[in-house]
Structure formats: structure tokens, C-alpha cells
Design a protein around this motif. Structure first.
Motif, PDB file in Angstrom:
ATOM      1  N   LEU A 315       1.016  -1.077   0.181  1.00  0.00           N
ATOM      2  CA  LEU A 315      -0.230   0.414  -0.047  1.00  0.00           C
ATOM      3  C   LEU A 315       0.966   1.119  -0.062  1.00  0.00           C
ATOM      4  CD1 LEU A 315      -2.647  -0.914   2.325  1.00  0.00           C
ATOM      5  CD2 LEU A 315      -2.594  -1.000   0.175  1.00  0.00           C
ATOM      6  N   SER A 316       2.296   1.000   0.875  1.00  0.00           N
ATOM      7  CA  SER A 316       3.376   2.214  -0.484  1.00  0.00           C
ATOM      8  C   SER A 316       2.785   2.835  -0.818  1.00  0.00           C
ATOM      9  CB  SER A 316       5.062   1.641   0.334  1.00  0.00           C
ATOM     10  OG  SER A 316       5.015   0.893  -0.698  1.00  0.00           O
ATOM     11  N   ARG A 317       2.718   2.868  -1.690  1.00  0.00           N
ATOM     12  CA  ARG A 317       2.401   2.684  -3.294  1.00  0.00           C
ATOM     13  C   ARG A 317       1.669   3.960  -3.722  1.00  0.00           C
ATOM     14  NH1 ARG A 317       0.870  -0.255  -7.690  1.00  0.00           N
ATOM     15  NH2 ARG A 317       0.145  -2.280  -6.875  1.00  0.00           N
ATOM     16  N   TYR A 318       0.732   4.419  -2.619  1.00  0.00           N
ATOM     17  CA  TYR A 318      -0.990   4.581  -2.975  1.00  0.00           C
ATOM     18  C   TYR A 318      -0.888   5.308  -1.893  1.00  0.00           C
ATOM     19  CZ  TYR A 318      -2.641   0.133  -5.465  1.00  0.00           C
ATOM     20  OH  TYR A 318      -2.224  -0.638  -6.327  1.00  0.00           O
ATOM     21  N   SER A 319      -2.010   6.865  -2.533  1.00  0.00           N
ATOM     22  CA  SER A 319      -2.267   8.261  -0.960  1.00  0.00           C
ATOM     23  C   SER A 319      -3.899   7.851  -1.142  1.00  0.00           C
ATOM     24  CB  SER A 319      -2.019   8.877  -2.266  1.00  0.00           C
ATOM     25  OG  SER A 319      -3.284   9.069  -2.518  1.00  0.00           O
ATOM     26  N   LEU A 320      -3.946   8.440  -0.353  1.00  0.00           N
ATOM     27  CA  LEU A 320      -5.644   7.195   0.644  1.00  0.00           C
ATOM     28  C   LEU A 320      -6.346   8.456  -0.070  1.00  0.00           C
ATOM     29  CD1 LEU A 320      -5.205   8.736   4.730  1.00  0.00           C
ATOM     30  CD2 LEU A 320      -5.632   6.221   3.871  1.00  0.00           C
ATOM     31  N   ASP A 321      -6.302   9.153  -1.458  1.00  0.00           N
ATOM     32  CA  ASP A 321      -6.779   9.298  -2.103  1.00  0.00           C
ATOM     33  C   ASP A 321      -7.285   8.994  -3.840  1.00  0.00           C
ATOM     34  OD1 ASP A 321      -8.267  11.508  -0.475  1.00  0.00           O
ATOM     35  OD2 ASP A 321      -6.025  13.149  -1.397  1.00  0.00           O
ATOM     36  N   ASP A 322      -6.224   8.431  -3.600  1.00  0.00           N
ATOM     37  CA  ASP A 322      -6.705   6.785  -4.615  1.00  0.00           C
ATOM     38  C   ASP A 322      -7.563   6.393  -4.649  1.00  0.00           C
ATOM     39  OD1 ASP A 322      -4.176   8.120  -6.008  1.00  0.00           O
ATOM     40  OD2 ASP A 322      -2.234   6.577  -5.178  1.00  0.00           O
ATOM     41  N   ASN A 323      -8.264   5.747  -5.982  1.00  0.00           N
ATOM     42  CA  ASN A 323      -9.301   4.655  -5.685  1.00  0.00           C
ATOM     43  C   ASN A 323      -8.713   2.876  -5.447  1.00  0.00           C
ATOM     44  OD1 ASN A 323     -11.413   6.516  -6.459  1.00  0.00           O
ATOM     45  ND2 ASN A 323     -10.731   5.345  -9.677  1.00  0.00           N
ATOM     46  N   ALA A 324      -9.981   2.297  -4.059  1.00  0.00           N
ATOM     47  CA  ALA A 324      -9.390   1.460  -3.582  1.00  0.00           C
ATOM     48  C   ALA A 324      -9.061   0.325  -5.003  1.00  0.00           C
ATOM     49  CB  ALA A 324     -10.220   1.353  -2.397  1.00  0.00           C
ATOM     50  N   PRO A 325      -8.738  -0.073  -4.856  1.00  0.00           N
ATOM     51  CA  PRO A 325      -8.518  -1.510  -5.661  1.00  0.00           C
ATOM     52  C   PRO A 325      -9.307  -2.478  -5.020  1.00  0.00           C
ATOM     53  CG  PRO A 325      -6.586  -1.681  -4.691  1.00  0.00           C
ATOM     54  CD  PRO A 325      -6.536  -0.161  -4.294  1.00  0.00           C
ATOM     55  N   PRO A 326      -9.694  -3.645  -5.922  1.00  0.00           N
ATOM     56  CA  PRO A 326     -10.679  -4.554  -5.453  1.00  0.00           C
ATOM     57  C   PRO A 326      -9.371  -5.658  -4.519  1.00  0.00           C
ATOM     58  CG  PRO A 326     -10.544  -4.733  -8.007  1.00  0.00           C
ATOM     59  CD  PRO A 326      -9.597  -3.957  -7.324  1.00  0.00           C
ATOM     60  N   LEU A 327     -10.247  -6.343  -3.452  1.00  0.00           N
ATOM     61  CA  LEU A 327      -9.142  -6.969  -2.433  1.00  0.00           C
ATOM     62  C   LEU A 327      -9.128  -8.344  -2.902  1.00  0.00           C
ATOM     63  CD1 LEU A 327     -11.004  -4.335  -0.365  1.00  0.00           C
ATOM     64  CD2 LEU A 327     -11.664  -6.746   1.037  1.00  0.00           C
ATOM     65  N   PRO A 328      -7.538  -8.326  -2.609  1.00  0.00           N
ATOM     66  CA  PRO A 328      -6.539  -9.485  -2.919  1.00  0.00           C
ATOM     67  C   PRO A 328      -8.400 -10.683  -1.966  1.00  0.00           C
ATOM     68  CG  PRO A 328      -5.337  -8.608  -1.712  1.00  0.00           C
ATOM     69  CD  PRO A 328      -6.770  -7.444  -1.833  1.00  0.00           C
ATOM     70  N   PRO A 329      -8.185 -11.996  -2.443  1.00  0.00           N
ATOM     71  CA  PRO A 329      -9.402 -12.605  -1.887  1.00  0.00           C
ATOM     72  C   PRO A 329      -8.578 -13.583  -1.195  1.00  0.00           C
ATOM     73  CG  PRO A 329      -7.753 -14.052  -4.116  1.00  0.00           C
ATOM     74  CD  PRO A 329      -7.451 -12.843  -3.869  1.00  0.00           C
ATOM     75  N   GLN A 330      -9.138 -14.067   0.250  1.00  0.00           N
ATOM     76  CA  GLN A 330      -9.157 -14.903   1.731  1.00  0.00           C
ATOM     77  C   GLN A 330      -9.152 -15.923   2.086  1.00  0.00           C
ATOM     78  OE1 GLN A 330      -9.307 -13.238   5.332  1.00  0.00           O
ATOM     79  NE2 GLN A 330      -8.949 -10.723   4.338  1.00  0.00           N
ATOM     80  N   SER A 331      -8.998 -17.131   2.868  1.00  0.00           N
ATOM     81  CA  SER A 331     -10.050 -17.915   3.292  1.00  0.00           C
ATOM     82  C   SER A 331     -10.570 -16.925   5.091  1.00  0.00           C
ATOM     83  CB  SER A 331      -8.739 -18.981   3.705  1.00  0.00           C
ATOM     84  OG  SER A 331      -8.500 -19.219   4.240  1.00  0.00           O
ATOM     85  N   GLU A 332     -10.177 -16.553   5.230  1.00  0.00           N
ATOM     86  CA  GLU A 332     -10.566 -16.280   6.952  1.00  0.00           C
ATOM     87  C   GLU A 332     -11.068 -14.585   6.874  1.00  0.00           C
ATOM     88  OE1 GLU A 332      -9.779 -18.786   9.138  1.00  0.00           O
ATOM     89  OE2 GLU A 332      -8.511 -19.555   7.691  1.00  0.00           O
ATOM     90  N   PHE A 333     -12.047 -15.130   7.810  1.00  0.00           N
ATOM     91  CA  PHE A 333     -12.881 -13.724   8.383  1.00  0.00           C
ATOM     92  C   PHE A 333     -13.870 -13.610   6.876  1.00  0.00           C
ATOM     93  CE2 PHE A 333      -9.061 -12.270  10.448  1.00  0.00           C
ATOM     94  CZ  PHE A 333      -8.920 -11.619  11.656  1.00  0.00           C
ATOM     95  N   GLN A 334     -14.447 -14.458   6.592  1.00  0.00           N
ATOM     96  CA  GLN A 334     -15.321 -14.570   5.229  1.00  0.00           C
ATOM     97  C   GLN A 334     -16.514 -13.625   5.286  1.00  0.00           C
ATOM     98  OE1 GLN A 334     -16.459 -18.339   3.775  1.00  0.00           O
ATOM     99  NE2 GLN A 334     -14.123 -19.266   4.202  1.00  0.00           N
ATOM    100  N   SER A 335     -17.192 -13.478   5.816  1.00  0.00           N
ATOM    101  CA  SER A 335     -17.381 -12.868   6.128  1.00  0.00           C
ATOM    102  C   SER A 335     -17.411 -11.688   6.058  1.00  0.00           C
ATOM    103  CB  SER A 335     -19.333 -12.821   6.799  1.00  0.00           C
ATOM    104  OG  SER A 335     -18.943 -12.474   8.667  1.00  0.00           O
ATOM    105  N   ARG A 336     -16.790 -11.045   6.974  1.00  0.00           N
ATOM    106  CA  ARG A 336     -16.474  -9.127   7.094  1.00  0.00           C
ATOM    107  C   ARG A 336     -15.554  -9.568   5.832  1.00  0.00           C
ATOM    108  NH1 ARG A 336     -15.881  -4.874   9.790  1.00  0.00           N
ATOM    109  NH2 ARG A 336     -13.471  -4.469  10.016  1.00  0.00           N
ATOM    110  N   HIS A 337     -14.607 -10.262   4.915  1.00  0.00           N
ATOM    111  CA  HIS A 337     -14.040  -9.912   3.649  1.00  0.00           C
ATOM    112  C   HIS A 337     -15.190  -9.458   2.894  1.00  0.00           C
ATOM    113  CE1 HIS A 337     -12.100 -11.313   0.042  1.00  0.00           C
ATOM    114  NE2 HIS A 337     -11.021 -10.820   0.726  1.00  0.00           N
ATOM    115  N   LYS A 338     -16.073 -10.106   2.505  1.00  0.00           N
ATOM    116  CA  LYS A 338     -17.031  -9.363   1.764  1.00  0.00           C
ATOM    117  C   LYS A 338     -17.567  -8.650   2.215  1.00  0.00           C
ATOM    118  CE  LYS A 338     -21.372 -11.680  -0.308  1.00  0.00           C
ATOM    119  NZ  LYS A 338     -22.036 -10.188  -0.448  1.00  0.00           N
ATOM    120  N   LEU A 339     -18.109  -7.979   3.001  1.00  0.00           N
ATOM    121  CA  LEU A 339     -19.037  -6.489   3.650  1.00  0.00           C
ATOM    122  C   LEU A 339     -17.402  -5.389   2.549  1.00  0.00           C
ATOM    123  CD1 LEU A 339     -20.046  -5.989   6.449  1.00  0.00           C
ATOM    124  CD2 LEU A 339     -18.398  -4.248   5.377  1.00  0.00           C
ATOM    125  N   VAL A 340     -16.759  -5.737   2.990  1.00  0.00           N
ATOM    126  CA  VAL A 340     -15.357  -4.597   2.663  1.00  0.00           C
ATOM    127  C   VAL A 340     -15.247  -5.050   1.373  1.00  0.00           C
ATOM    128  CG1 VAL A 340     -13.342  -4.047   2.965  1.00  0.00           C
ATOM    129  CG2 VAL A 340     -14.690  -5.095   5.307  1.00  0.00           C
TER     130      VAL A 340
END
Length: 461
Positions: A315-340
Motif C-alpha cells: 500500500l506504500s505506493r498509494y495515497s488515501l485519495d487513490d481509488n481502492a482496488p479489489p480486495l485480494p482473496p482470503q479464506s479467513e474472516f469470510q463474512s467480513r471480507h465480503k462486506l469490505v
């Protein structure tokens, strides 16, 4: 309630408040994590408002992390919830107490004993929030690593069923305590569990009598596919996160429809989404309150929130005003990951995304006057998205007091919320039936004689 459907309300009491920077607010009780007087005030306020219950989230251990980030976040050290609620049940009479405990890092027998003890101490006002603990805290528990998501839920299913059986070790009238005859307990009404499963081997019986409300209420907060199935099978209250009415209705309809295959009725399970209300005398004042809170989020915390979900992305190459890219997939925190992930895919910048998460961690945020807050609650309730709400006051203790004093009167004028409690136990106030005794129902033809007692491993009296 005179037969009319009304809202159920829980108060989600993160110690200083539900906003991630609440502890920095001038009105916050900064030492709330270990201030019993602060919690005493909160539960008295909730009971004055006639809330059904109070709820604290919890983890069996603190997670590792960047020391500079951890130094800026409240809540790393806090009260153990069953101990806390045991004390606070003594300064209340009708309010229910929901404590969080992990099926991954707890022992079912000991946990069943603690919750049932709390239920007796509170005279039938205890509830267990079932969690599987997504974060890896295994190094504190002498276990061979953190189980994967699927294994945690298999363990949880067995764990919950075992605890429900243990809570029914005794029938309601198992203790005649007859001084004249000298008979203290009726051993024909004592039941061993004799559980042998994939994860646990427990003989029983538990050494605590059956609950004044049948058993503690079972609560769940997960929204993943395994979480929904577990909730449909065993939960009686579900806390969920939904940001829109459409999303709330979809979850509500899906979970209620799953009950049929477990021979359960729609009213056997209450769905209570989280609601983060920012209240002002005017809409403009409410928005000023919101902006004040958001201004307290330190930049280190902002990036820490984002790194929690963008695992493996630099994330160091981004600023807070850049558009957020899609989240990388993960197997944990599944319901929370989908929400975010859904939030990020909606075209948010990193700044907008972290600010959305800093308030209510993805739960519904409503900003406005007491009437506008009540409008949102009424709409979700009437449109089939909620049976009630888990209210998440931004800053404590003041925002809970404002909700009780300004929003609840509006709901009462609309006939949507009680003025007095319906009963003495949590189960009564939630409108939930006392469950049938699980173990007694499995005895085909119990006879109160020595032969039948021996057949069921109970011994003669």
C-alpha cells in the motif's frame, strides 16, 4: 406487547465507544476498559431504556501487530466478559447479558459451566455469543496452530451441540431437596451426555442445575455460508452487518428460510443488524458530530485498517485519495471480507473506505435527528430486514444516554418499542420459547426405578 410485533434492542458496548477513535473524544471515558463504575452506568442506562440486552465483543487473546499502531488503539486490555456480567447482573433486574466465547479456544465443559453459572447468578438473563475466532491466537493456548475456516466450523457445530446437551444435564425438578425424607436430588432426572465426537469426548453430567430460562440464549454473529447454517440450526439471535435495506432484506430472508430444514419456526430466530447512530438536534449538527469523530482517526490507524484487508498488497505506493482496488482473496474472516470487498468495489477511495470502516466496521451508519434515526429503524423493521437492532453508540457513555433519551421516545410514540419489560428472563423479553429438555426427550420410557436408572448410567438413589 399485546400481540403486536415490536423491536428488540441490544446495546453493543465497546468500552469507550464503537468508533475506532472514540477514546480520543472529549466526552469519552478514556479508562473505560477497566472502569467498573463506567460499565455500571452503561447497564443502568440500558435498563432504564428497557433494552433487551447488552453485548460485548471479545477475543480469547490479543492479536499481534505493529507496536506503533497498537499503541494508538484502545481495547487491547479489557475485562473478561462473564466475570464482568456476573458483577453487573447484581445492579440490574431485567437486562440480558451476552458474553462472547470461542468454540476454537475454549473447553466445552468448562465454558458450559461458566455460562450456566452466570445464568443462575443473573436469574435467567445470560446469553452466549458463539464465535470461532478468525484471528490466529494459537500461540497463547498450547495448540498446534490456528485451524482453517472449515475445521473451525466443524468444531463449532459439535461444540454447540455438546454445550446444549450439557446445559440439560438436570431436569427442572431434579432437586426436591426434601429435608423430611432426606432426598436432595432425584437421580432419575440426572442425565449423562456420553458424547464421543470428532473433537470432544465428554461424559457429563454438568455440575450446574438447569437454567431458570431453560437454557442461556444462543447468539451468533457470523454471516459466511457455514455461519448461516450454524445459526439456522442452533442460534436464537443473530447479530449481522448490513449497510443497505436491500442487503438486510436479502440476509433476513435467506436465514429465515433455512430454519425449515431444522424444524424451526421463523420466530425461533431473531435477526438484529448493527446500527451505528450519529445523532444531532438537527441534521447539520449530526453531520458535524460525524466529522468531529472522523477527524480523530490517526493516519497510522487509517492505513492499519486498510492493511487488515489488503493482505499481500504493497500500500506504500498509494495515497488515501487513490481509488481502492479489489480486495485480494482470503479464506479467513469470510463474512467480513465480503462486506469490505463490496464496499471497495463500489468505487470508493482508500480514504472513503477506511472512514466507512472506522465508524461501525461495516455496519449501517445512520446520521441524523432522533426522528431520522427512528425512520431508518422503522423502515428496516417493517420491510423485513430486521427483528430489532444491535445499537452501536459511537462514544460512551454519552451516546447511549442520548439514544435512550431522544430516540426511544420516538419509537414508543410510534408503537414500535416497549415501555416496560414483558418478563423477568432474557428469553421472556425476547419472546423466545423455553426449549424442551434435550436429554429427557431421548429417554424412550423412563421409569423411576433402579433398573431404569442403571440402564441410563445414573445409579440408584
Amino acid at each position: 406487547m399485546n400481540g403486536k410485533r415490536q423491536l428488540h434492542l441490544g446495546a453493543f458496548v465497546m468500552a469507550t465507544g464503537n468508533h475506532i477513535a472514540a477514546w480520543r473524544h472529549p466526552a469519552a471515558q478514556a479508562d473505560a476498559d477497566h472502569n467498573i463504575d463506567h460499565y455500571r452506568e452503561l447497564v443502568k442506562t440500558a435498563e432504564r431504556g428497557k433494552f433487551d440486552l447488552v453485548f460485548v465483543a471479545d477475543s480469547p487473546a490479543d492479536l499481534d501487530g505493529d507496536p506503533e499502531v497498537r499503541a494508538r488503539v484502545a481495547g487491547a486490555a479489557r475485562f473478561e466478559p462473564i466475570t464482568l456480567w456476573s458483577a453487573l447482573s447484581q445492579v440490574t433486574q431485567r437486562l440480558g447479558f451476552v458474553a462472547t466465547a470461542s468454540t476454537t479456544y475454549e473447553d466445552p465443559y468448562l465454558m458450559a459451566r461458566r455460562f450456566l453459572s452466570l445464568d443462575h447468578i443473573s436469574k435467567g438473563r445470560a446469553a452466549w455469543n458463539v464465535v470461532t475466532t478468525a484471528g490466529d491466537v494459537s500461540r497463547n493456548f498450547t495448540v498446534a496452530g490456528h485451524p482453517a475456516h472449515a475445521e473451525r466450523y466443524r468444531r463449532a457445530e459439535e461444540f454447540v451441540e455438546l454445550v446444549l446437551d450439557l446445559w440439560d444435564s438436570y431436569e427442572d425438578d431434579a432437586f426436591p431437596r426434601d429435608k423430611r425424607s432426606g432426598l436432595y436430588s432425584d437421580q432419575s432426572k440426572v442425565h449423562r451426555v456420553e458424547h464421543r465426537g470428532e473433537f470432544f469426548s465428554v461424559a457429563g453430567p454438568l455440575n450446574v442445575a438447569r437454567s431458570p430460562q431453560g437454557r442461556p440464549v444462543v447468539v451468533q454473529a457470523g454471516s459466511s455460508e457455514p455461519g448461516r447454517e450454524l445459526a439456522a440450526r442452533t442460534a436464537e439471535v443473530v447479530f449481522t452487518a448490513a449497510r443497505s435495506l436491500t442487503e438486510g432484506r436479502a440476509f433476513y430472508g435467506d436465514l429465515k428460510s433455512r430454519l425449515r430444514k431444522f424444524n424451526r419456526k421463523p420466530n425461533d430466530l431473531l435477526i438484529m443488524p448493527g446500527l451505528f447512530p450519529i445523532i444531532g438536534g438537527t441534521e447539520a449538527e449530526a453531520h458535524r458530530n460525524y466529522e468531529e469523530l472522523q477527524s480523530l482517526v490517526h493516519p497510522k490507524i487509517a492505513w492499519a485498517i486498510l492493511k487488515e484487508f489488503y493482505v499481500g498488497l504493497d500500500l506504500s505506493r498509494y495515497s488515501l485519495d487513490d481509488n481502492a482496488p479489489p480486495l485480494p482473496p482470503q479464506s479467513e474472516f469470510q463474512s467480513r471480507h465480503k462486506l469490505v470487498s463490496d464496499l471497495a468495489s463500489g468505487g470508493m477511495t482508500f480514504r472513503q473506505l477506511y472512514l466507512a470502516l472506522a465508524t461501525a466496521r461495516g455496519h449501517r451508519t445512520t446520521i441524523g435527528t432522533p426522528e431520522q434515526i427512528a425512520d431508518t429503524m422503522s423502515e428496516w423493521f417493517k420491510e423485513g430486514a430486521a427483528d430489532g437492532f444491535n445499537i452501536m453508540p459511537p462514544v460512551l457513555p454519552g451516546d447511549l444516554q442520548v439514544f435512550v433519551d431522544e430516540v426511544l421516545p420516538v419509537l414508543r410514540r410510534r408503537g414500535l418499542f416497549r415501555s416496560e419489560y414483558e418478563g423477568a428472563t432474557l428469553r421472556e423479553n425476547l419472546g423466545l420459547e423455553i426449549p424442551a429438555h434435550r436429554l429427557a426427550a431421548r429417554v424412550p420410557d423412563r421409569k423411576d426405578d433402579a433398573d431404569s436408572r442403571a440402564a441410563y448410567g445414573m445409579g440408584a438413589s
